[in-house]
Motif scaffolding. Structure first.
Motif, PDB file in Angstrom:
ATOM      1  N   THR A  33     -21.483  72.861  94.896  1.00 26.66           N
ATOM      2  CA  THR A  33     -22.399  71.709  94.753  1.00 26.66           C
ATOM      3  C   THR A  33     -23.577  72.049  93.844  1.00 26.66           C
ATOM      4  N   LEU A  34     -24.185  73.238  94.053  1.00 26.92           N
ATOM      5  CA  LEU A  34     -25.379  73.578  93.275  1.00 26.92           C
ATOM      6  C   LEU A  34     -25.031  73.975  91.847  1.00 26.92           C
ATOM      7  N   THR A  37     -22.811  63.715  96.287  1.00 28.85           N
ATOM      8  CA  THR A  37     -24.100  63.061  96.551  1.00 28.85           C
ATOM      9  C   THR A  37     -25.200  63.684  95.689  1.00 28.85           C
ATOM     10  N   LYS A  38     -24.985  64.937  95.256  1.00 27.58           N
ATOM     11  CA  LYS A  38     -26.024  65.695  94.564  1.00 27.58           C
ATOM     12  C   LYS A  38     -25.868  65.529  93.046  1.00 27.58           C
ATOM     13  N   CYS A  82     -15.917  69.513 102.653  1.00 23.56           N
ATOM     14  CA  CYS A  82     -15.909  70.869 103.233  1.00 23.56           C
ATOM     15  C   CYS A  82     -14.942  70.952 104.414  1.00 23.56           C
ATOM     16  N   MET A 111     -23.154  58.390  97.915  1.00 23.59           N
ATOM     17  CA  MET A 111     -22.736  59.504  98.769  1.00 23.59           C
ATOM     18  C   MET A 111     -21.244  59.740  98.606  1.00 23.59           C
ATOM     19  N   GLY A 112     -20.880  61.009  98.479  1.00 22.14           N
ATOM     20  CA  GLY A 112     -19.452  61.305  98.367  1.00 22.14           C
ATOM     21  C   GLY A 112     -19.206  62.785  98.274  1.00 22.14           C
ATOM     22  N   SER A 130     -20.531  68.394  97.249  1.00 15.21           N
ATOM     23  CA  SER A 130     -21.224  67.205  97.713  1.00 15.21           C
ATOM     24  C   SER A 130     -21.547  66.438  96.443  1.00 15.21           C
ATOM     25  N   ASN A 175     -27.540  77.467  99.103  1.00 14.35           N
ATOM     26  CA  ASN A 175     -28.693  76.607  99.332  1.00 14.35           C
ATOM     27  C   ASN A 175     -29.302  76.985 100.687  1.00 14.35           C
ATOM     28  N   SER A 213     -17.993  62.087 101.769  1.00 16.72           N
ATOM     29  CA  SER A 213     -19.252  62.842 101.754  1.00 16.72           C
ATOM     30  C   SER A 213     -18.928  64.294 101.422  1.00 16.72           C
ATOM     31  N   GLY A 214     -19.964  65.051 101.122  1.00 13.85           N
ATOM     32  CA  GLY A 214     -19.762  66.478 100.889  1.00 13.85           C
ATOM     33  C   GLY A 214     -19.237  67.152 102.143  1.00 13.85           C
ATOM     34  N   MET A 215     -19.715  66.713 103.309  1.00 13.57           N
ATOM     35  CA  MET A 215     -19.227  67.303 104.555  1.00 13.57           C
ATOM     36  C   MET A 215     -17.746  67.023 104.750  1.00 13.57           C
ATOM     37  N   GLU A 247     -20.589  79.432  99.471  1.00 20.04           N
ATOM     38  CA  GLU A 247     -21.361  78.425  98.748  1.00 20.04           C
ATOM     39  C   GLU A 247     -22.038  79.175  97.616  1.00 20.04           C
ATOM     40  N   ASP A 283     -17.927  76.103  97.760  1.00 22.39           N
ATOM     41  CA  ASP A 283     -18.783  74.925  97.704  1.00 22.39           C
ATOM     42  C   ASP A 283     -19.672  75.133  96.479  1.00 22.39           C
ATOM     43  N   TYR A 333     -23.829  75.518 104.014  1.00 25.51           N
ATOM     44  CA  TYR A 333     -24.516  74.329 104.510  1.00 25.51           C
ATOM     45  C   TYR A 333     -24.444  74.311 106.046  1.00 25.51           C
TER      46      TYR A 333
END
Ligand code: PLP
Length: 387
Positions: A182-183, A204-205, A87, A214-215, A202, A155, A82-84, A151, A180, A108
């Motif tokens: 992700t965005l 997942t996004k 992190c 999810m990853g 993440s 977000n 997961s993204g978590m 990040e 991070d 996050y």
């Protein structure tokens, strides 16, 4: 392959290990037959061996890892569950016992929870940079600071950190910079090329991109990724093969999706910014954004997330999200379908924390997807007019 000169989409399609099947087979096995003892031993000696035992590595994860490393310009990447997991494993790999991390103001929420609740049990302490300027990060640093975690974009506030300045400050103090991204995705920003050390996603996004997998992924130097992988094999939050297969498929079209999403989100941001029913919009392409003047030097575009405060207070915002029809009222972001979320109604944040983080009570978060921009604008216009 940090110096691959090929374009983004070419790398996205051709960076994974070559197999006979273009579609890429889904490999579910948890264990693999070896030719002889030495063959097994050679896998056992590898970092993230793709054919040994699935907690340690797997073929579908290996394909995704090669693709993301190529796109980030990193020596290596490792896929996690997961993204978590990305992190927390990256933070643990970066910080020795007694280490200190400087964290950006908005990260996050569960990352803040990890730094506040769990990291101290490992002797790790954290401070928050009180603003987005490099001086804010400098003020939060201590002699024992070993990492800076940001990040970018953040977000849901869409704040940007000057990654060149912050990573150069961190390096000069002996600390790693972890981003991070992700965005941003590697299509919009490649932090390693800007001097940062580690990128987490993440997946997942946007990397997966279809709201069905999810990853997480950690990318960086071979040594850092090996350290993160040692934690992964002990703690066990691995990515499932099916999620790896889906995300690896998603990454193959990342450039196509992000190009469209960047364009549509800019259009949506400009529309909302000019609308009389809107109090404020946060998106880096808008002239009022604090990083507007330099943002394009580090980002090709700004992705699909934007935040908007409609007029009419919390009730107005609630009516607005509930009147949208193409934007689904749902959490998460980065999928091909557009989403809307009302952070104040779900984040476990006190009013005081929300105000400190710059999240107005009436803020709505939009994740622009791949629908036609005209239709998205029509949907927003209808919802703002209350019809
Ligand atoms: N980082 C960012 C920026 C996120 O938005 C999220 C989830 O929303 C995460 C990390 C955590 O990712 P995951 O839900 O895949 O664990």
């Amino acid at each position: 392959m940090p110096d691959d000169p090929r374009g983004f989409q070419t790398r996205a399609l051709h960076a994974a290990p070559r197999g006979a099947s273009l579609g890429g087979g889904l490999e579910l096995s948890t264990t693999f037959r070896w030719d002889d003892v030495d063959h097994g031993a050679s896998f056992a000696a590898e970092v993230a061996p793709p054919r040994f035992y699935r907690r340690l590595g797997a073929p579908n994860a290996a394909s995704l890892e090669a693709r993301v490393a190529a796109l980030e310009g990193a020596e290596r990447a490792v896929a996690v569950g997961s993204g978590m997991a990305a992190c927390t494993l990256a933070l643990m790999a970066a910080l020795p016992e007694g280490g200190h991390v400087v964290c950006a103001r908005t990260v996050y929420g569960e990352v803040s929870n990890f730094l506040r609740g769990l990291a101290p049990r490992m002797g790790i302490t954290a401070s928050v940079a009180e603003g987005w300027e490099v001086d804010d990060f400098a003020r939060a640093m201590r002699p024992e600071t070993r990492a800076v975690f940001v990040e970018c974009p953040a977000n849901p506030t869409l704040d940007l950190v000057d990654l060149v300045a912050v990573s150069s400050l961190a390096r000069s103090r002996g600390a790693l910079t972890l981003v991070d991204a992700t965005l941003a995705t590697p299509y919009n920003c490649r932090p390693i090329e800007l001097g940062c050390d580690v990128v987490v996603h993440s997946a997942t996004k946007y990397l997966g991109g279809h709201s069905d997998a999810m990853g997480g992924v950690i990318a960086g130097s071979a040594g850092f990724v090996e350290a993160a992988w040692h934690l992964l094999r002990v703690l066990g939050p691995v990515m499932s093969p099916f999620d790896a297969w889906l995300i690896d498929r998603g990454v193959r079209t990342l450039g196509l999706r992000m190009a469209r999403i960047n364009e549509s989100a800019e259009r949506v941001a400009a529309f909302l910014d000019a609308h009389p029913g809107v109090e404020s919009v946060r998106y880096p392409s808008l002239p009022g954004h604090p990083a507007h003047a330099w943002a394009r030097a580090q980002h090709r575009g700004f992705g699909g997330l934007l935040s908007v405060v409609p007029r009419g207070g919390v009730e107005g915002a609630r009516r607005f999200v509930e009147s949208l029809s193409l934007f689904a009222l749902a959490t998460s972001l980065g999928g091909v379908e557009s989403l809307a979320q009302f952070p104040a109604s779900m984040a476990r944040l006190s009013d005081e924390d929300r105000a400190r983080l710059g999240i107005p009570a009436a803020m709505v978060r939009l994740s622009v997807g791949c629908e036609d921009a005209d239709d998205l604008v029509d949907d927003l216009a209808r919802a703002l007019s209350g019809s």
